[in-house]
Design an enzyme around this catalytic site. Structure first.
Site, short mmCIF file in Angstrom:
data_model
loop_
_atom_site.label_atom_id
_atom_site.label_comp_id
_atom_site.label_asym_id
_atom_site.label_seq_id
_atom_site.Cartn_x
_atom_site.Cartn_y
_atom_site.Cartn_z
N SER A 82 -28.28 -39.49 27.81
CA SER A 82 -27.71 -39.59 26.47
C SER A 82 -27.51 -41.06 26.10
O SER A 82 -27.00 -41.85 26.90
CB SER A 82 -26.38 -38.85 26.40
OG SER A 82 -25.77 -39.09 25.15
N GLY A 129 -27.40 -35.45 24.87
CA GLY A 129 -27.44 -34.94 26.24
C GLY A 129 -27.26 -33.43 26.22
O GLY A 129 -27.91 -32.70 26.97
N THR A 130 -26.39 -32.97 25.34
CA THR A 130 -26.14 -31.53 25.21
C THR A 130 -27.42 -30.78 24.87
O THR A 130 -27.74 -29.75 25.48
CB THR A 130 -25.07 -31.29 24.12
OG1 THR A 130 -23.86 -31.94 24.52
CG2 THR A 130 -24.81 -29.81 23.90
N THR A 166 -38.20 -34.09 12.26
CA THR A 166 -38.62 -35.48 12.05
C THR A 166 -37.83 -36.41 12.97
O THR A 166 -36.61 -36.32 13.04
CB THR A 166 -38.41 -35.87 10.57
OG1 THR A 166 -39.21 -34.98 9.79
CG2 THR A 166 -38.81 -37.31 10.30
N HIS A 212 -25.54 -42.59 23.77
CA HIS A 212 -24.24 -43.19 23.41
C HIS A 212 -23.35 -43.47 24.62
O HIS A 212 -22.28 -44.05 24.48
CB HIS A 212 -23.50 -42.33 22.38
CG HIS A 212 -22.89 -41.07 22.89
ND1 HIS A 212 -21.56 -40.99 23.22
CD2 HIS A 212 -23.40 -39.85 23.13
CE1 HIS A 212 -21.30 -39.76 23.63
NE2 HIS A 212 -22.41 -39.04 23.59
N ASN A 248 -18.95 -36.85 35.47
CA ASN A 248 -18.30 -37.58 34.38
C ASN A 248 -16.80 -37.71 34.55
O ASN A 248 -16.19 -38.63 34.03
CB ASN A 248 -18.63 -36.93 33.04
CG ASN A 248 -18.47 -35.42 33.06
OD1 ASN A 248 -19.11 -34.72 33.85
ND2 ASN A 248 -17.59 -34.91 32.22
N CYS A 270 -4.39 -29.72 28.29
CA CYS A 270 -3.45 -29.39 27.23
C CYS A 270 -4.03 -29.67 25.86
O CYS A 270 -3.79 -28.95 24.90
CB CYS A 270 -2.17 -30.18 27.39
SG CYS A 270 -1.34 -29.75 28.91
N GLN A 280 -24.37 -39.76 33.17
CA GLN A 280 -23.42 -40.79 33.62
C GLN A 280 -24.04 -41.79 34.60
O GLN A 280 -23.45 -42.84 34.86
CB GLN A 280 -22.18 -40.15 34.25
CG GLN A 280 -21.32 -39.36 33.28
CD GLN A 280 -20.61 -40.22 32.25
OE1 GLN A 280 -20.45 -41.42 32.40
NE2 GLN A 280 -20.15 -39.59 31.17
C1 LIG Z 1 -21.50 -36.92 27.77
C2 LIG Z 1 -22.19 -36.06 28.73
C3 LIG Z 1 -23.11 -35.07 28.30
C4 LIG Z 1 -23.34 -34.77 26.85
O1 LIG Z 1 -24.04 -35.78 26.16
P1 LIG Z 1 -23.94 -35.83 24.55
O2 LIG Z 1 -25.02 -36.76 24.15
O3 LIG Z 1 -22.58 -36.35 24.24
O4 LIG Z 1 -24.14 -34.46 24.05
C5 LIG Z 1 -23.75 -34.33 29.26
N1 LIG Z 1 -23.53 -34.53 30.56
C6 LIG Z 1 -22.68 -35.46 31.02
C7 LIG Z 1 -22.50 -35.65 32.49
C8 LIG Z 1 -21.97 -36.25 30.12
O5 LIG Z 1 -21.11 -37.16 30.58
#
Ligand SMILES: *Cc1c(COP(=O)(O)O)cnc(C)c1O
Length: 404
Positions: free
Chosen positions: A205, A73-74, A241, A207, A159, A328, A187
């Site tokens: 994303s 997602g990043t 790839t 995962h 999130n 923290c 999300q």
């Molecule tokens: C987890 C998350 C991402 C990042 O996704 P990754 O695959 O972990 O890099 C981006 N946006 C939101 C809202 C997320 O919850």
């Protein structure tokens, strides 16, 4: 009944489903081909890749040609923000700034930090505020559009606090201004039905929905300059790839999530509401995020006079895996930017607890959490230096509870 572990941190990540693992397995060994190779084994990989693309395109009801698989997602968020910015800079559409981006104050760090970096490169960013429930202020969003605005990007659902944004309305406004609209739907995808009218770009994303880590998706019908140059993979928009096994797993996870969405949405929302009602019975507690415009799996409650990080660690001792908006852990003094944006004081934000449900959570888990949390909160309050004591002694400097 004592549970060994109750995982309630599904907004952070989810376990791989067994059906997904099974679908992926052949592509690690027997069908290991490179999708760019001309021989049979290569074509086998290519077919799996394109079938996965078509599967996801059908779920989203979009053209498969506009889907790009990425690593996360990043990466998808970086690609659309930087890629749009670079595209406009290339076109030489220069005005006072190189281009202006509109986003919200409660985006995921991979949007916030990318925008901050783009500012160092001469782009301009407006962070539109949200109300106390975390809903974007539509009037201010509308007013933020300028002649040099190149992109609007607002997340589908948050999130941390689970608030769902009025994406249909936001995308329509952008479209009327002739500005492409992107939404980070990480999300929301697979959890709630998505309305993609006037949405030009979308991030997902794998995962976060029981697929493998390291796979992301970017949908875009708007032009962007690639971040990764190399071979002609992904229509020349993302070299490298292809992670065929991961992509096959992501498509399978998506298919299952969409199939089960209606049922899981209702089931989890019921558990969510039981958790919220139960936790709010604890004194000096409050709900963060919107009561109803809320992801079916998100619970976020602040408890006064305690430190969220201590709460998470104590709950972990009881077998409950949760999260906090207290900062923290990252050794920053600032609490979550999201909790601050909805108007929480630093103290309230530090005492937040996030529980995010998943398909393996059930009523027994909810009961267990509700049996154990009040005691843990009480124990921490007993030790809290910030809790007002009945007999007030002379004021002492209160040190930050994070670092004690
Ligand atoms: C987890 C998350 C991402 C990042 O996704 P990754 O695959 O972990 O890099 C981006 N946006 C939101 C809202 C997320 O919850």
């Amino acid at each position: 009944m004592k549970f060994k572990k109750i995982y309630m941190d599904h907004a952070a990540t989810t376990p791989l489903r067994k059906e997904v693992k099974k679908a992926m397995e052949p592509y690690f060994s027997k069908k290991f081909g490179n999708a760019s190779s001309l021989h049979t084994r290569g074509q086998e990989a290519k077919d799996a890749l394109e079938e996965s693309r078509e599967k996801v395109a059908r779920l989203l009801e979009v053209d498969p040609e506009n889907l790009y698989f990425t690593s996360s997602g990043t990466e998808s968020n970086n690609t659309i923000l930087k890629g749009t910015a670079f595209k406009n800079a290339e076109k030489g559409l220069l005005s006072k700034s190189k281009g202006h981006i509109i986003t919200s104050k409660i985006e995921h760090p991979c949007i916030m930090e990318t925008c901050e970096w783009l500012k160092t490169q001469g782009f301009d960013v407006t962070y539109v505020p949200v109300d106390e429930d975390g809903v974007i202020k539509v009037d201010e969003y509308k007013k933020a559009f300028r002649r040099d605005t190149i992109l609007a990007s607002v997340m589908y659902a948050n999130n941390e606090i689970g608030t769902i944004q009025p994406i249909k309305e936001l995308a329509k406004i952008a479209s009327e201004k002739n500005v492409p609209f992107h939404t980070d739907a990480v999300q929301a995808y697979g959890k709630i039905p998505l309305n993609l009218d006037n949405v030009n770009a979308l991030t997902v994303s794998s995962h976060k929905l029981y697929g493998p880590k390291g796979v992301g998706l970017l949908y875009s019908d708007t032009e962007f300059t690639p971040l990764l140059h190399g071979g002609g993979h992904e229509n020349g928009k993302r070299a490298g790839t292809e992670n065929v096994a991961g992509i096959v797993g992501f498509a399978k996870a998506s298919e299952l999530a969409f199939k089960e969405m209606e049922r899981e949405k209702k089931r989890q929302a019921k558990l969510r509401d039981e958790l919220i009602d139960g936790l709010l019975e604890i004194d000096n507690s409050m709900l963060n995020g919107h009561e109803t415009k809320r992801l079916p799996n998100n619970v976020n409650v602040s408890f006064e006079y305690i430190e969220g990080e201590s709460l998470v660690l104590k709950l972990d001792d009881e077998g409950i895996e949760a999260s906090t908006g207290s900062a923290c852990s990252s050794h920053k003094l600032k609490p979550s930017h999201v909790l601050q944006a909805i108007g929480l004081s630093a103290e309230e934000a530090h005492g937040s607890l996030r529980l995010t449900l998943g398909k393996e959570n059930n009523e027994e888990h909810v009961d267990y959490v509700l049996e154990n949390t009040p005691e843990v909160v009480e124990e921490l309050r007993e030790m809290s230096p910030t809790k007002p004591k009945k007999e007030k002694k002379e004021k002492k400097e209160i040190s930050d509870p994070c670092f004690d």
